[in-house]
Design a protein around this motif. Structure first.
Motif, PDB file in Angstrom:
ATOM      1  N   GLU A  76      -2.874  10.631  58.277  1.00  9.03           N
ATOM      2  CA  GLU A  76      -3.882  11.483  58.978  1.00  9.03           C
ATOM      3  C   GLU A  76      -4.395  12.045  59.202  1.00  9.03           C
ATOM      4  OE1 GLU A  76      -2.879  10.068  62.242  1.00  9.03           O
ATOM      5  OE2 GLU A  76      -1.719   8.313  61.138  1.00  9.03           O
ATOM      6  N   GLU A 105      -6.890   8.488  55.794  1.00 12.52           N
ATOM      7  CA  GLU A 105      -6.125   7.008  56.767  1.00 12.52           C
ATOM      8  C   GLU A 105      -6.215   5.541  55.834  1.00 12.52           C
ATOM      9  OE1 GLU A 105      -6.769   6.001  60.903  1.00 12.52           O
ATOM     10  OE2 GLU A 105      -8.045   8.359  61.155  1.00 12.52           O
ATOM     11  N   LYS A 106      -5.612   4.830  55.980  1.00 14.44           N
ATOM     12  CA  LYS A 106      -5.362   3.466  55.567  1.00 14.44           C
ATOM     13  C   LYS A 106      -7.107   3.161  56.344  1.00 14.44           C
ATOM     14  CE  LYS A 106      -2.714   0.581  56.773  1.00 14.44           C
ATOM     15  NZ  LYS A 106      -3.347  -0.598  57.870  1.00 14.44           N
ATOM     16  N   PRO A 107      -7.587   2.118  55.188  1.00 11.07           N
ATOM     17  CA  PRO A 107      -8.547   0.572  56.103  1.00 11.07           C
ATOM     18  C   PRO A 107      -7.640  -0.677  56.431  1.00 11.07           C
ATOM     19  CG  PRO A 107      -9.297   1.015  54.099  1.00 11.07           C
ATOM     20  CD  PRO A 107      -8.327   2.169  53.778  1.00 11.07           C
ATOM     21  N   GLU A 108      -8.162  -0.479  58.221  1.00 12.69           N
ATOM     22  CA  GLU A 108      -7.709  -1.749  59.047  1.00 12.69           C
ATOM     23  C   GLU A 108      -7.087  -2.611  57.476  1.00 12.69           C
ATOM     24  OE1 GLU A 108      -9.038  -2.570  62.557  1.00 12.69           O
ATOM     25  OE2 GLU A 108      -9.001  -0.637  63.008  1.00 12.69           O
ATOM     26  N   TYR A 109      -7.906  -3.290  57.623  1.00 17.77           N
ATOM     27  CA  TYR A 109      -7.725  -4.842  56.193  1.00 17.77           C
ATOM     28  C   TYR A 109      -6.576  -4.279  55.167  1.00 17.77           C
ATOM     29  CZ  TYR A 109     -10.515  -2.448  52.691  1.00 17.77           C
ATOM     30  OH  TYR A 109     -10.927  -1.391  52.146  1.00 17.77           O
ATOM     31  N   ASP A 166      -2.744  -2.863  53.461  1.00 17.72           N
ATOM     32  CA  ASP A 166      -1.299  -2.549  53.353  1.00 17.72           C
ATOM     33  C   ASP A 166      -1.252  -1.088  53.929  1.00 17.72           C
ATOM     34  OD1 ASP A 166       1.738  -3.080  53.757  1.00 17.72           O
ATOM     35  OD2 ASP A 166       1.659  -2.168  51.479  1.00 17.72           O
ATOM     36  N   LEU A 167      -0.508  -0.555  53.779  1.00 13.37           N
ATOM     37  CA  LEU A 167       0.222   1.391  53.849  1.00 13.37           C
ATOM     38  C   LEU A 167       0.625   1.587  51.999  1.00 13.37           C
ATOM     39  CD1 LEU A 167      -0.310   4.119  54.706  1.00 13.37           C
ATOM     40  CD2 LEU A 167       2.415   3.448  55.630  1.00 13.37           C
ATOM     41  N   TYR A 217      -2.377   0.946  50.003  1.00 14.26           N
ATOM     42  CA  TYR A 217      -3.262   2.200  50.164  1.00 14.26           C
ATOM     43  C   TYR A 217      -2.617   4.133  49.303  1.00 14.26           C
ATOM     44  CZ  TYR A 217      -6.294   5.885  51.947  1.00 14.26           C
ATOM     45  OH  TYR A 217      -7.126   6.658  52.117  1.00 14.26           O
TER      46      TYR A 217
END
Length: 190
Positions: free
Chosen positions: A95, A136-140, A142-143, A146
């Protein structure tokens, strides 16, 4: 006595990943406090005792995986009778932008599974933590992919500075108090 714990995953393949930011900051502390080596193994963790001014310190890397960090920290803190307010946990934080530090005296795990484990095993959220922003992880993505991914080359310098600042924030918590450490470190790199 104080316990400073860097969170991460113990296998070599995780070195340099976002999730191992806590380990990286602890490595800098070990160097700054006298090129110390984690040589004692207790309660599924590698640790070393030292002193910082008048305070006894125990520096720790859990050898459990991140999501089970509390299984190492809680029994070790019980063994040495270290109260939660003297347990500093260093972890990554998606975050926050890469390189930004956030010091807190207490608080929720905020979705971080390593912190969730520590909170669950200690039975309290009332322990100081130093969170290191990894972005933050990119939307595409998986956490898990990332946070288990390597720090990209263009962020390595920023992250190295963040690990250094996180190490300093831990020592400031001990020598100046958590509120002063928050004032010194939370305002940087916004």
């Amino acid at each position: 006595m104080w316990l400073i714990c860097g969170l991460g995953n113990p296998e070599r393949r995780y070195i340099g990943t976002r999730h191992n930011a806590g380990f990286a900051a602890l490595d800098l502390l070990l160097h700054e406090l006298g090129d110390l080596k984690l040589c004692d193994t207790k309660f599924q963790g590698a640790c070393v005792k030292t002193r910082f001014f008048e305070e006894s310190l125990l520096l720790l890397k859990p050898l459990t995986y991140m999501n089970e960090s509390g299984r190492c920290i809680a029994p070790l803190s019980n063994f040495y009778r270290i109260p939660p307010e003297r347990i500093i946990v260093i972890s990554d934080e998606i975050e926050l932008p890469p390189g930004q530090i956030r010091v807190r005296a207490r608080g929720s795990a905020g979705g971080h599974n390593g912190l969730k484990s520590v909170v669950s095993c200690l039975g309290t959220e009332n322990f100081p933590r130093v969170r290191i922003g990894v972005g933050e992880k990119p939307e595409y993505m998986d956490l898990a992919d990332y946070v288990l991914g390597k720090i990209p080359p263009d962020e390595e310098k920023t992250m190295a500075e963040a690990y250094q600042e996180a190490a300093e924030a831990c020592l400031d918590i001990i020598s100046k108090g958590v509120d002063k450490s928050m004032n010194l470190h939370n305002a940087k790199r916004k």
